[in-house]
Design a protein around this motif. Structure first.
Motif, PDB file in Angstrom:
ATOM      1  N   PHE A  89       0.818  -1.235  -0.153  1.00 25.40           N
ATOM      2  CA  PHE A  89       0.094   0.225  -0.217  1.00 25.40           C
ATOM      3  C   PHE A  89       1.092   1.629  -0.034  1.00 25.40           C
ATOM      4  O   PHE A  89       2.349   0.979   0.286  1.00 25.40           O
ATOM      5  N   ARG A 113      -3.971   0.731  -2.565  1.00 21.66           N
ATOM      6  CA  ARG A 113      -2.900  -0.463  -3.043  1.00 21.66           C
ATOM      7  C   ARG A 113      -2.075   0.008  -4.429  1.00 21.66           C
ATOM      8  O   ARG A 113      -2.613   0.570  -4.919  1.00 21.66           O
ATOM      9  N   GLU A 168      -2.749  -9.100  -4.763  1.00 21.19           N
ATOM     10  CA  GLU A 168      -2.286  -9.638  -3.886  1.00 21.19           C
ATOM     11  C   GLU A 168      -1.901 -11.344  -4.978  1.00 21.19           C
ATOM     12  O   GLU A 168      -2.080 -11.297  -5.937  1.00 21.19           O
TER      13      GLU A 168
END
Lengths: 435, 435
Positions: free
Chosen positions: A393, A405, A409
């Motif tokens: 982040f 972000r 992920e």
């Protein structure tokens, strides 16, 4: 005569009307003042800003100490008065505690008997205790405590990454040594209680870490007992009161340091001692304004007047910002992000940004409140981004509390490259070494 | 007609007089209201207190969640509105992140490759990361930030003594999971980024350590992955929403925990999901008031409805106060000091005093503000005394910020007995062990 013209009754009516109007006017004035004090006056400035701008014309140098000095002393409450220590007279010497002359051997003995508490975590990395603190009272400026909170979070982050312990002080151990002098009794108490600590790192509450990747060059300091940001020439030649900064310094746990504290303390006790000492300091040091003795000026004075005794064990560091004056750093953060990277610690990416003179906890600092708070937010976010990037982040901008972000992920988080090397840094590895 | 009696001019004067008096009255009223809002109304109560006393009659149980719920939502600023996430619909499942199914082996692999970062500090003591945090915005109640500051200092002290690292969060990682749900995305991110961490200890910002000497019974938890304060019967039999407390809990870093987080999260997303989930929780759980879904109720619901899946790895601890409801503890501190000693962790000397429902950061809690703040000061000092005694000091009373010396100074500080064993505790010794 007026009475005869318009009649007694009418006169009374007029008089009542006038009284009412006076009352109305007073009342409106009072309301305006209360409202202005509560909500400020927007672009017309606040009472604080007016005062600061006036004072700016008198003050040529930004500095922590003067801001502290100019803090109006709150009137002591009845219960406080009982505890006010009698003011020490000039011929009554102050002592930080019973004289200790064999601390090096007491400590060496203890360390030898306690191999499970080594004073060095690796061959080169000493055990360090970072010490900071603030008043046990809520800040006079309501938003001040919020900045103290952000500041300690910032220190927690740096220290976690660098395997440094923190002591946050909120107790006044010696009422005579209040204000900036409070750190001396505290430092002494901590050194003596923690022989396992090799270096004590004092850091002001208004100083923030802005380079999370920079590890101090411990090996450089092996021959020294006191490390402060500063310049030899400005101290020993110019005797300039800002030739060094005591807002962020390292002090080795040893006999020499106890002796230094004893030599440093005498100008500290509140009252005539501190006032008279202040005059000596103003007279002796370059550019120092008139105000009571502060610990920083007293340190310059000590080094200058007793150079042969102390100087060989004092390192004035200017290769990186062990203390970095905020005024010349904060407007350059975007440029730093553009051109450099964390880990440099110096003007390109300062280790510490120190908001001397801002005094967010009090009512009056040396600078406009808005400028200080805005820049403190930016410095905090600048440092925080380096922590957040570990988790993918970053702040939306240096002015924003909000984060976004910056890394997708993954179901294989351990394969993600640790960009800044902060997740599992070398300086945090456990070393299995012979004691 | 009146005009004819007293004359036109006099009538106008009277009218002006009356208008002035009306204006004066309005003005005075306004001034009084502004003053009352600014400085309070002393013994006559404040607007906040009136509101709280009214609400007290509706609320039968003190609880953290309801206080949070009753916090009036601040009106979003224009810039905030752009970031407000669209409200998730009921048939759009939420996910904390990409599914990971092999975390145990990913992590074991990593730990094997990094012996310099062991997940156990000794044979029995795991590496623990204490996680806490607060909003990035200044508190609505100005004194709230001061209590957050005292609270983090308190945690810093306990964790330094117990060799536990701290992560203080001030970033909202997922705007949908705001409020009490914000901890879920945070916990997941930290577990995945820090494989070296064995246990993550979540602790609310309104919870304070009051037993500095109590070390958690880590060996007891070897077979478990989630430890919360609570009672089996109150959860599995009564389905009581306060049968456990999620304000202070341990979560092991493993696949089971990632799965638990995934199962826990669905009730969290702001909007209709959270609202509807709240209704289900109120319907299913005993004594739960009507409000949107909170993480604690959702945990009870999860354990009750999927007992066979989770319960065997969940330990509901009631032998000591991993979470201690402040209401039944704070008035007994003097009695504890009289009769007991630190290190017990239970009702005799609680490990944690948790100020559920106080909400010092917001404008409205479940309890009178003064009671909360006064007791938070006492709890802080109760814990702080255990730290200060290491250095020979104590607070003058549990209500006082001021400290006094309780041990004479000596020139042989290392011979002084470490009364509580906090200076050099066993649980902090460096162990040289085969990895």
């Amino acid at each position: 005569m007026l009475e005869r013209c318009i009649g007694e009754r009418r006169l009374r009516q007029i008089q009542r009307g006038v009284q009412n109007m006076k009352l109305t006017f007073l009342c409106l004035l009072l309301t305006l003042l209360v409202l202005r004090g509560t909500i400020g006056a927007g672009k017309y400035g606040t009472p604080q800003q007016d005062f600061i701008e006036l004072r700016q014309r008198f003050i040529s140098h930004p500095h922590r100490a003067l801001a502290e000095q100019n803090q109006p002393e709150p009137k002591p409450k009845k219960s406080d008065k009982d505890d006010e220590p009698p003011l020490r007279s000039l011929n009554d010497p102050y002592s930080l505690g019973p004289k200790i002359s064999d601390w090096d051997s007491q400590r060496a003995d203890w360390i030898h008997r306690h191999p499970e508490r080594p004073n060095f975590l690796t061959k080169t990395k000493p055990r360090v205790l970072l010490v900071t603190g603030s008043s046990p009272k809520p800040c006079e400026n309501p938003v001040g405590d919020h900045y103290l909170l952000k500041s300690i979070k910032n220190k927690i982050d740096y220290c976690r990454v660098h395997n440094i312990e923190i002591f946050y002080n909120m107790a006044l151990l010696d009422a005579e040594m209040a204000g900036f002098w409070a750190k001396l009794p505290l430092i002494r108490a901590l050194l003596l209680a923690h022989p396992e600590v090799e270096f004590l790192w004092w850091m002001d509450s208004d100083a923030m870490f802005t380079d999370m990747a920079f590890e101090l060059p411990w090996e450089r300091y092996a021959p020294y007992n006191l490390v402060m940001h500063g310049w030899d020439e400005m101290v020993y030649k110019d005797k300039n009161w800002i030739g060094l900064n005591t807002g962020s310094f390292l002090l080795r746990n040893c006999q020499w340091s106890l002796d230094l504290l004893d030599a440093w303390a005498p100008m500290g006790p509140k009252g005539p001692v501190r006032t008279e000492a202040g005059k000596i300091l103003t007279k002796t040091l370059k550019d120092r304004p008139v105000f009571e003795a502060d610990d920083q000026s007293a340190m310059v004075y000590l080094l200058v007047t007793q150079k042969e005794k102390w100087a060989n064990k004092v390192y004035l560091e200017s290769a990186y910002y062990l203390h970095g004056y905020w005024g010349i750093l904060v407007d350059r953060y975007e440029e730093m992000i553009e051109n450099y990277h964390p880990g440099l610690g110096d003007h390109r990416w300062p280790l510490v940004t120190h908001f001397v003179g801002c005094k967010p906890c009090g009512k009056f600092g040396d600078y406009p409140v808005e400028r200080c708070l805005k820049q403190m937010d930016r410095a905090f976010n600048f440092g925080d981004n380096q922590i957040l990037q570990m988790y993918g982040f970053t702040h939306k901008s240096l002015a924003s509390r909000r984060v976004r972000r910056v890394r997708n992920e993954t179901s294989n988080p351990l394969e993600v490259k640790d960009e800044l090397g902060l997740l599992h840094p070398d300086f945090k590895a456990v070393q299995h070494h012979a004691s």
